[in-house]
Design an enzyme around this catalytic site. Structure first.
Site, PDB file in Angstrom:
ATOM      1  N   GLY A  47       0.919  -1.214  -0.040  1.00 18.24           N
ATOM      2  CA  GLY A  47       0.140  -0.121   0.083  1.00 18.24           C
ATOM      3  C   GLY A  47       0.718   1.352  -0.077  1.00 18.24           C
ATOM      4  O   GLY A  47       0.516   2.343  -0.729  1.00 18.24           O
ATOM      5  N   ASP A  48       1.990   1.335   0.960  1.00 21.24           N
ATOM      6  CA  ASP A  48       2.785   2.561   0.786  1.00 21.24           C
ATOM      7  C   ASP A  48       3.601   2.816  -0.488  1.00 21.24           C
ATOM      8  O   ASP A  48       3.449   3.941  -0.856  1.00 21.24           O
ATOM      9  CB  ASP A  48       3.928   2.284   1.960  1.00 21.24           C
ATOM     10  CG  ASP A  48       3.571   1.767   3.304  1.00 21.24           C
ATOM     11  OD1 ASP A  48       2.253   2.260   3.626  1.00 21.24           O
ATOM     12  OD2 ASP A  48       4.275   1.197   4.019  1.00 21.24           O
TER      13      ASP A  48
HETATM   14  P1  AMP Z   1      -3.556  -3.419  -0.537  1.00 23.27           P
HETATM   15  O1  AMP Z   1      -3.288  -2.289   0.367  1.00 23.27           O
HETATM   16  O2  AMP Z   1      -3.238  -4.866   0.004  1.00 23.27           O
HETATM   17  O3  AMP Z   1      -4.913  -3.209  -0.965  1.00 23.27           O
HETATM   18  O4  AMP Z   1      -2.544  -3.457  -1.668  1.00 23.27           O
HETATM   19  C1  AMP Z   1      -2.301  -2.219  -2.354  1.00 23.27           C
HETATM   20  C2  AMP Z   1      -2.011  -2.265  -3.827  1.00 23.27           C
HETATM   21  O5  AMP Z   1      -0.826  -3.354  -3.796  1.00 23.27           O
HETATM   22  C3  AMP Z   1      -3.123  -3.033  -4.634  1.00 23.27           C
HETATM   23  O6  AMP Z   1      -3.972  -1.769  -4.968  1.00 23.27           O
HETATM   24  C4  AMP Z   1      -2.320  -3.494  -5.732  1.00 23.27           C
HETATM   25  O7  AMP Z   1      -1.860  -2.701  -6.565  1.00 23.27           O
HETATM   26  C5  AMP Z   1      -0.992  -4.208  -4.988  1.00 23.27           C
HETATM   27  N1  AMP Z   1      -1.222  -5.519  -4.569  1.00 23.27           N
HETATM   28  C6  AMP Z   1      -1.316  -5.852  -3.497  1.00 23.27           C
HETATM   29  N2  AMP Z   1      -1.418  -7.338  -3.317  1.00 23.27           N
HETATM   30  C7  AMP Z   1      -1.553  -7.752  -4.641  1.00 23.27           C
HETATM   31  C8  AMP Z   1      -1.587  -9.075  -5.229  1.00 23.27           C
HETATM   32  N3  AMP Z   1      -1.730 -10.305  -4.562  1.00 23.27           N
HETATM   33  N4  AMP Z   1      -1.530  -8.856  -6.643  1.00 23.27           N
HETATM   34  C9  AMP Z   1      -1.220  -7.940  -7.210  1.00 23.27           C
HETATM   35  N5  AMP Z   1      -1.264  -6.760  -6.885  1.00 23.27           N
HETATM   36  C10 AMP Z   1      -1.579  -6.587  -5.530  1.00 23.27           C
END
Ligand code: AMP
Length: 307
Positions: A257-258
């Protein structure tokens, strides 16, 4: 030239380093991670400053040197005689990471003792960036001071960008956390929540519900991240989704996320295109989660490098 001030707490990180009871020391923290990636992605003419407080001990010296070596402006980092820096250790049990924190003595908790210091740091800045962890570590009176400074910053034309980064264990209870997050949201131009956290603590049934809640609180642009699932963008005029490219080999989602936030912001500040900014954010996050550690080498994704 764009000037961004990231406000928060950097910590010493001790990560497992290949053997029982062997750890590697580094520095990380959600807002520092974002500032670190912003520095990699934005042009040399732009300035990224980190606002926090550290102690005067040897580890504080090393942290300051690390932030400086990353190319971040450190001139508004206060040094305190009465405290040091926070520490966390990562434990690996059957491949699962868990975290133990020591942050009671962290100088960053006192960074708003002097609100004038933040006002000075924000002079001439375009963007103030903070997270729910920035809010969580401050005493109530100092959190109110932070919000006052941000209110004035916006009145002067600055933009506030906020990642709620919900961490219930840093708060006395869940209500204190959700109340503070919504108070900050009311002063925010761009909010970058992660749906998994929001669903858990605000009972949002869908990313649309998360977006509506923040829009109703007065946020102009809401970007709801959702792991591998579609990113939802809501603005006063429209809402739309952007699908991050699939990542087959997810190694370590620390700082997903960061780093997304940095990729998003660098691109958005460059050309104002939200869909492209989401792709840029997802492109950086995809590289980060295929490597281990919070701070890793990344290649700029097309469309986000400033000329
Ligand atoms: P999150 O804070 O976990 O929602 O993730 C932030 C961003 O990281 C997401 O919007 C994606 O762009 C990327 N991301 C996180 N997990 C995945 C994953 N398993 N596969 C692909 N992109 C991911």
């Amino acid at each position: 030239m764009t000037r961004i001030v990231a406000i928060g707490e950097a910590m010493v990180e001790l990560a497992p380093a290949g053997g029982p009871d062997i750890y590697r020391a580094g520095f990380a923290g959600d807002t520092l991670n974002t500032a670190w990636y912003l520095r990699k992605l934005m042009s040399a003419a732009d300035q990224i400053a980190y606002f926090t407080a550290v102690g005067r001990d040897a580890m504080s010296d090393r942290m300051l040197a690390f932030i400086d070596a990353a190319g971040l402006a450190t001139d508004h980092i206060a040094r305190r005689d009465d405290s040091s820096v926070g520490l966390y250790m990562i434990s690996l049990t059957n491949g699962e990471r868990s975290f133990t924190y020591w942050r009671g003595q962290s100088a960053a908790r006192r960074m708003l003792d002097d609100a004038a210091a933040l006002r000075t740091a924000l002079q001439g800045a375009d963007v103030a960036y903070l997270s729910g962890i920035t809010l969580a570590i401050l005493p109530d009176t100092d959190r109110a001071r932070l919000l006052d400074v941000l209110r004035d910053f916006r009145t002067g034309g600055g933009k506030v960008v906020f990642d709620p980064n919900l961490r219930p264990r840093l708060w006395p209870d869940a209500k204190a956390m959700t109340d503070a997050v919504m108070q900050a949201a009311a002063l925010t131009d761009i909010v970058l929540p992660s749906f998994e956290d929001e669903a858990g603590w605000f009972d949002d049934p869908t990313p649309e519900a998360t977006a509506t809640r923040y829009r109703d609180a007065g946020v102009d642009i809401v970007v709801v991240k959702n792991g591998p699932s579609q990113i939802l963008v809501a603005t006063p005029d429209r809402s739309f989704t952007v699908a991050p490219s699939p990542v087959a080999d997810v190694r370590d989602t620390t700082a997903a996320g960061d780093s997304f936030n940095a990729g998003f912001l660098a691109s958005y500040l460059n050309d104002g295109d939200l869909a492209r900014a989401c792709m840029a954010g997802a492109g950086i996050a995809a590289q980060v989660i295929q490597q281990s550690g919070a701070l890793v080498e990344v290649q700029a994704v097309s469309g986000q490098q400033r000329g």
